[in-house]
Design a protein around this motif. Structure first.
Motif, short mmCIF file in Angstrom:
data_model
loop_
_atom_site.label_atom_id
_atom_site.label_comp_id
_atom_site.label_asym_id
_atom_site.label_seq_id
_atom_site.Cartn_x
_atom_site.Cartn_y
_atom_site.Cartn_z
N ILE A 50 27.75 36.36 35.66
CA ILE A 50 26.29 36.53 35.57
C ILE A 50 25.71 36.82 36.95
CG2 ILE A 50 24.13 35.34 35.04
CD1 ILE A 50 25.70 33.80 32.86
N PHE A 51 26.18 36.08 37.96
CA PHE A 51 25.73 36.35 39.32
C PHE A 51 26.14 37.76 39.75
CE2 PHE A 51 26.68 36.52 43.86
CZ PHE A 51 25.47 36.13 44.40
N GLY A 52 27.40 38.09 39.50
CA GLY A 52 27.91 39.38 39.93
C GLY A 52 27.23 40.56 39.27
N PHE A 53 26.96 40.46 37.97
CA PHE A 53 26.30 41.54 37.26
C PHE A 53 24.89 41.81 37.82
CE2 PHE A 53 28.95 40.65 33.23
CZ PHE A 53 29.87 41.63 33.59
N GLN A 54 24.27 40.76 38.36
CA GLN A 54 22.90 40.90 38.87
C GLN A 54 22.84 41.22 40.36
OE1 GLN A 54 19.85 38.15 36.88
NE2 GLN A 54 21.74 36.97 36.70
N LYS A 55 23.83 40.76 41.12
CA LYS A 55 23.71 40.83 42.57
C LYS A 55 24.78 41.67 43.27
CE LYS A 55 20.09 38.14 42.83
NZ LYS A 55 18.78 38.68 43.31
N LEU A 56 25.86 41.99 42.60
CA LEU A 56 26.94 42.74 43.24
C LEU A 56 26.94 44.19 42.76
CD1 LEU A 56 29.76 40.03 43.12
CD2 LEU A 56 28.06 40.47 44.92
N GLU A 57 27.65 45.04 43.46
CA GLU A 57 27.52 46.47 43.24
C GLU A 57 28.22 46.97 41.98
OE1 GLU A 57 28.58 48.78 46.61
OE2 GLU A 57 27.06 47.88 47.93
N THR A 58 29.41 46.45 41.69
CA THR A 58 30.20 47.01 40.59
C THR A 58 30.70 45.91 39.66
OG1 THR A 58 32.34 46.83 41.72
CG2 THR A 58 31.01 48.82 42.15
N HIS A 59 31.15 46.31 38.48
CA HIS A 59 31.75 45.36 37.55
C HIS A 59 33.03 44.77 38.13
CE1 HIS A 59 29.63 46.63 33.53
NE2 HIS A 59 28.80 46.15 34.44
N ARG A 60 33.77 45.56 38.91
CA ARG A 60 34.97 45.01 39.55
C ARG A 60 34.60 43.91 40.54
NH1 ARG A 60 40.04 45.35 40.04
NH2 ARG A 60 40.27 47.19 38.71
N ASP A 61 33.56 44.13 41.31
CA ASP A 61 33.10 43.09 42.24
C ASP A 61 32.72 41.82 41.48
OD1 ASP A 61 33.40 44.80 44.41
OD2 ASP A 61 31.32 45.48 44.33
N ALA A 62 32.02 41.98 40.36
CA ALA A 62 31.61 40.83 39.55
C ALA A 62 32.83 40.08 39.01
CB ALA A 62 30.71 41.28 38.41
N LEU A 63 33.81 40.84 38.53
CA LEU A 63 35.01 40.22 37.96
C LEU A 63 35.77 39.44 39.03
CD1 LEU A 63 36.93 39.95 35.50
CD2 LEU A 63 38.09 42.02 36.32
N GLU A 64 35.97 40.03 40.20
CA GLU A 64 36.71 39.35 41.26
C GLU A 64 35.97 38.11 41.75
OE1 GLU A 64 39.66 39.85 41.97
OE2 GLU A 64 40.17 41.93 41.57
N PHE A 65 34.65 38.20 41.84
CA PHE A 65 33.85 37.05 42.27
C PHE A 65 33.99 35.91 41.26
CE2 PHE A 65 30.08 34.45 42.74
CZ PHE A 65 29.88 34.39 44.12
N ALA A 66 33.91 36.25 39.97
CA ALA A 66 33.99 35.24 38.91
C ALA A 66 35.35 34.55 38.90
CB ALA A 66 33.71 35.89 37.56
N VAL A 67 36.42 35.32 39.07
CA VAL A 67 37.77 34.74 39.06
C VAL A 67 37.96 33.83 40.27
CG1 VAL A 67 40.23 35.26 39.17
CG2 VAL A 67 38.74 36.59 37.69
N ALA A 68 37.47 34.25 41.43
CA ALA A 68 37.61 33.42 42.63
C ALA A 68 36.82 32.13 42.50
CB ALA A 68 37.14 34.21 43.85
N LEU A 69 35.59 32.21 41.98
CA LEU A 69 34.78 31.00 41.78
C LEU A 69 35.47 30.05 40.83
CD1 LEU A 69 32.19 29.31 42.05
CD2 LEU A 69 31.19 30.73 40.24
N SER A 70 35.97 30.56 39.73
CA SER A 70 36.61 29.69 38.74
C SER A 70 37.95 29.15 39.25
CB SER A 70 36.79 30.42 37.41
OG SER A 70 37.46 31.66 37.58
N CYS A 71 38.63 29.92 40.09
CA CYS A 71 39.84 29.40 40.73
C CYS A 71 39.50 28.18 41.57
CB CYS A 71 40.47 30.50 41.59
SG CYS A 71 41.87 29.93 42.60
N LEU A 72 38.44 28.26 42.37
CA LEU A 72 38.04 27.13 43.21
C LEU A 72 37.65 25.92 42.38
CD1 LEU A 72 35.91 28.94 45.95
CD2 LEU A 72 38.16 27.87 46.24
N LYS A 73 37.06 26.15 41.19
CA LYS A 73 36.65 25.01 40.35
C LYS A 73 37.83 24.13 39.98
CE LYS A 73 34.68 22.17 37.63
NZ LYS A 73 35.90 21.33 37.62
#
Length: 333
Positions: free
Chosen positions: A281-304
């Motif tokens: 949700i953050f990536g779709f609104q604030k990052l440039e591409t869907h790939r950026d959003a996907l990588e951000f989401a996976v990294a965040l959830s990895c840290l969780k």
């Protein structure tokens, strides 16, 4: 919900104590987004004149979540118990949500015009319609009202077999919700059990076949043409303590796969899927591409996976550091 868990990796009541905290699918997403600086509002129904509910609201406020639209009603506080797994012993979850205030809430009882004031995005999970027939009606009503107002919507299918006990199967309810959704989030079990779309995938093989997921996501997009994208988390469960973690996304234009993370000492995997949803949700609104959003989401959830409790407590800078460093875990001085 109130979350009750034994300390560490103990079994239920191995010692006579349970650690209390708060959590729940949509709440976890709201908390994560608030920590990234996005205005985040949480909507639910909690029991009136209840000190535990008051404490839950105070906890959400401490993370910067707007709680002003939470309604109070009859019923009790929903509770879930979680026993953390370790090695070959899996985690266990026990739900206690019958007659909770949210389970008793009915369609027409919430003022969606006021709730959706200034809203740009609405997120819901498949856990909400699983708790009661009236909650399912309310969930569908909320999505329909959001879409009518031009608000982007997302739904994490989140199939929970231990909750679908009120008379209908998930497969009979969830398609109506997904038809009101712009972005779907799931794993392979969610797609099969909530939407009835079968997949030839084996999460226990130790290696995932991405071509099968491309076919699976393609089937979902074909059946639900209003979807702008579907993202699927890819968990390789080698043991309760050791998982491979990645994700894929199909937006109808391209099939994307993320970086893979090997998580060998899981602290708490509960809430990791919600962190993934928040990252998207953050990536779709604030990052440039869907790939950026996907990588951000996976990294965040990895840290969780390294954080105890339901809530993600990672900052945007920590997520970016993982993306840039490759996850060495070196001490930052």
């Amino acid at each position: 919900m109130l979350r009750l868990a034994p300390p560490g990796a103990e079994r239920f009541l191995q010692s006579p104590q349970l650690l209390a905290s708060f959590g729940g699918g949509e709440a976890n997403v709201a908390v994560a987004l608030a920590q990234f600086g996005l205005p985040s509002r949480y909507v639910t129904v909690l029991p009136e004149k209840n000190a535990i509910a008051d404490a839950a609201i105070a906890e959400l406020r401490s993370f910067g979540v707007d709680t002003s639209k939470i309604s109070l009603g009859k019923g009790r506080m929903g509770v879930y118990y979680v026993e953390a797994g370790a090695n070959q012993r899996p985690s266990k979850v026990i739900y206690d949500r019958e007659y909770s205030a949210m389970a008793m809430a009915k369609s027409g009882s919430l003022d969606w015009d006021e709730i959706f004031q200034d809203a740009a995005w609405y997120h819901i999970t498949g856990i909400t319609p699983a708790i009661s027939a009236s909650a399912a009606d309310l969930a569908l009503e909320s999505l329909a009202r959001a879409r009518a107002k031009g608000i982007r919507t997302s739904c994490d299918l989140n199939y929970r077999k231990n909750l679908w006990k009120w008379g209908k199967r998930a497969e009979e309810v969830m398609p109506s919700l997904v038809k009101q959704t712009d972005f779907a989030i799931a794993n392979e079990e969610d797609v099969q059990m909530a939407l009835g779309i079968r997949a030839d995938v084996d999460v226990h093989s130790g290696k995932l076949d991405h071509t099968q997921y491309e076919r699976l996501t393609g089937k979902v997009l074909h059946q639900y043409p209003q979807l702008k994208a579907i993202a699927i988390t890819l968990r390789e469960s080698k043991s309760a303590s050791h998982n491979g973690w990645s994700a894929c996304m199909n937006d109808g234009k391209a099939f994307l796969t993320s970086r893979h993370y090997e998580i060998t000492h899981i602290v708490d995997r509960v809430g990791s899927g919600d962190s993934f949803a928040a990252g998207l949700i953050f990536g779709f609104q604030k990052l440039e591409t869907h790939r950026d959003a996907l990588e951000f989401a996976v990294a965040l959830s990895c840290l969780k996976h390294s954080i105890a409790g339901d809530f993600s407590r990672s900052t945007k800078e920590e997520v970016e550091s993982l993306l840039n460093s490759g996850g060495s875990g070196r001490v930052e001085r």
